[in-house]
Write a protein that holds these residues in place. Structure first.
Motif, PDB file in Angstrom:
ATOM      1  N   THR A 168      -7.346  -0.851  15.019  1.00  0.00           N
ATOM      2  CA  THR A 168      -6.502  -0.007  15.872  1.00  0.00           C
ATOM      3  C   THR A 168      -5.064  -0.504  15.906  1.00  0.00           C
ATOM      4  O   THR A 168      -4.127   0.283  16.058  1.00  0.00           O
ATOM      5  N   PHE A 169      -4.870  -1.809  15.755  1.00  0.00           N
ATOM      6  CA  PHE A 169      -3.514  -2.359  15.674  1.00  0.00           C
ATOM      7  C   PHE A 169      -2.818  -1.871  14.406  1.00  0.00           C
ATOM      8  O   PHE A 169      -1.634  -1.530  14.419  1.00  0.00           O
ATOM      9  N   SER A 170      -3.574  -1.816  13.310  1.00  0.00           N
ATOM     10  CA  SER A 170      -3.026  -1.317  12.049  1.00  0.00           C
ATOM     11  C   SER A 170      -2.567   0.128  12.196  1.00  0.00           C
ATOM     12  O   SER A 170      -1.486   0.513  11.739  1.00  0.00           O
ATOM     13  N   SER A 171      -3.385   0.942  12.870  1.00  0.00           N
ATOM     14  CA  SER A 171      -3.032   2.350  13.076  1.00  0.00           C
ATOM     15  C   SER A 171      -1.785   2.478  13.953  1.00  0.00           C
ATOM     16  O   SER A 171      -0.899   3.304  13.692  1.00  0.00           O
ATOM     17  N   PHE A 172      -1.721   1.650  15.001  1.00  0.00           N
ATOM     18  CA  PHE A 172      -0.574   1.690  15.907  1.00  0.00           C
ATOM     19  C   PHE A 172       0.716   1.361  15.158  1.00  0.00           C
ATOM     20  O   PHE A 172       1.722   2.063  15.289  1.00  0.00           O
ATOM     21  N   MET A 173       0.692   0.295  14.352  1.00  0.00           N
ATOM     22  CA  MET A 173       1.892  -0.106  13.628  1.00  0.00           C
ATOM     23  C   MET A 173       2.288   0.928  12.584  1.00  0.00           C
ATOM     24  O   MET A 173       3.480   1.186  12.361  1.00  0.00           O
TER      25      MET A 173
END
Length: 428
Positions: A148-153
């Motif tokens: 989810t961090f990857s998607s946010f960035m």
């Protein structure tokens, strides 16, 4: 409300922190502010590229971000000015992501903002841990894992791209951002074949809101931007490039056919080193009219030969390329050239002795200013001793704000004259 990570970071860099940074670096407050406006999106772009390129990349950035966030740095951003450990980590992370492009980015920001390259590098080292701390806090507050961090960035890339100042042409080239704009422009041209040569996305959207299949165009543009960012910032940062020695790195920001933003003013001229030959035949690389030139000319003049130690007390020579890391007495690597030059001059004139003086402006605590200036003067003395001329540098003293003449409430640009490290000749 959607989150804009660029705005979050900017909220943690208030004007008083910029003013303090300018004081430590001997740079104008406005110039430091301009540099920070380019550094924040550049650093965020690098982390966004790394985090959105793969889940492994996201995990690496996330781990680093959580580590910095847990240090409590966000509760005391002033600590960034003197936390050598965090600044060192910031430098290492930045260099690790950019590799051979590091110096090009640092110089581009320096030229854009009108500051020294060493100051640009120090500011980047300060911003990197701040950015990581905020990313770590956001991830913790929202229970983000690597995926989810990857998607946010990845979703932040358009915000990051739009935040990059248009005047940073060289920076855009080094990061591949100009290629991204070119790709978007070409896509618009292909989609709108036969339309007017200049495309205004805002007008087109307003005219066609809710109408027909033209809603696909914004989605197509966003997809192209995201793909281009992943390719040029993600894959590009891992490529090794070589910059030709002596190449002209001055660049003009390309015309942006998607906006009508006025062209930024040209970057300030970059000083060029020239050759200074000493009486013993040793040749130095120094700025024309700089401390080396002034010192050599004065030592060879009748004014010096006829002077006494008392009269020499009023004749100080200011370093023009010597800097310290934020809030510390640690000399930056870029200061080595000028220190070596001063050592070479002393070796060429073995009878000459000098005193080192450190000064601050009136802003801040008097005792802290005195301590910092004295430590910095003695750091220069120690560096010259290590260079083999210690016997010729018998004295070093910090004066703090004692000799400052500009009011502490004056603009930073005016107070800059009181912040310096200097040397004078001795006759004892």
């Amino acid at each position: 409300m959607s989150i804009n990570i660029v705005d979050l970071v900017k909220n943690y860099v208030p004007q008083d922190l910029i003013a303090k940074a300018g004081s430590f670096l001997n740079e104008g407050e406005g110039n430091v502010s301009n540099a920070v406006s380019g550094i924040i999106p550049a650093v965020l772009g690098l982390f966004a590229s790394k985090a959105s390129s793969s889940e492994q990349g996201a995990a690496e950035v996330l781990d680093a971000a959580k580590g910095v966030s847990n240090s409590g740095i966000l509760n005391n951003t002033d600590a960034l000015l003197g936390n050598a450990d965090l600044l060192s980590k910031g430098t290492s992370l930045f260099k690790g992501l950019l590799g051979d492009k590091t110096n090009s980015i640092i110089d581009s920001i320096a030229n854009f903002a009108g500051i020294k390259s060493s100051s640009s590098g120090s500011l980047i080292s300060m911003i990197v841990p701040l950015v990581l701390g905020l990313l770590g806090k956001h991830a913790a507050d929202n229970n983000l894992n690597a995926s989810t961090f990857s998607s946010f960035m990845g979703a932040q890339k358009s915000n990051i791209l739009s935040a990059l100042p248009s005047g940073l042409g060289t920076l855009g080239t080094a990061l591949g951002l100009n290629s991204i704009r070119d790709g978007v422009q070409q896509t618009v041209s292909n989609v709108q074949e036969g339309a007017a040569p200049v495309y205004n996305y805002a007008n087109e959207t307003a005219q066609n809101a809710g109408g027909g299949a033209k809603w696909l165009l914004p989605l197509l543009l966003l997809a192209v931007v995201a793909l281009a960012l992943w390719y040029f910032l993600g894959k590009g940062c891992n490529k090794t490039t070589t910059t030709a020695t002596g190449a002209d790195t001055t660049a003009v920001a390309p015309a942006d056919t998607l906006t009508t933003t006025p062209q930024a003013p040209p970057a300030p001229a970059v000083k060029t080193l020239s050759e200074v030959t000493l009486p013993n035949g040793v040749k130095l690389q120094a700025y024309p009219g700089g401390i080396e030139d002034q010192l050599v000319q004065f030592i060879q003049s009748d004014a010096y030969k006829n002077a006494t130690d008392s009269t020499l007390k009023e004749k100080w020579f200011n370093f023009d390329d010597l800097n310290f890391e934020f809030g510390t007495t640690k000399l930056t690597d870029s200061s080595r050239r000028q220190l070596d030059n001063i050592a070479a001059i002393l070796k060429a004139f073995p009878d000459v002795k000098i005193k080192v003086g450190g000064y601050t402006d009136k802003k801040g605590d008097d005792a802290a200013n005195l301590k910092l200036s004295d430590g910095r003067a003695k750091a220069v003395q120690a560096a010259l001793k290590a260079a083999g001329v210690g016997a010729q540098v018998p004295e070093a003293e910090g004066y703090g704000e004692k000799l400052a003449t500009v009011d502490e409430n004056a603009p930073d640009e005016a107070r800059a004259a009181d912040r310096r490290t200097s040397i004078r000749l001795l006759k004892k």
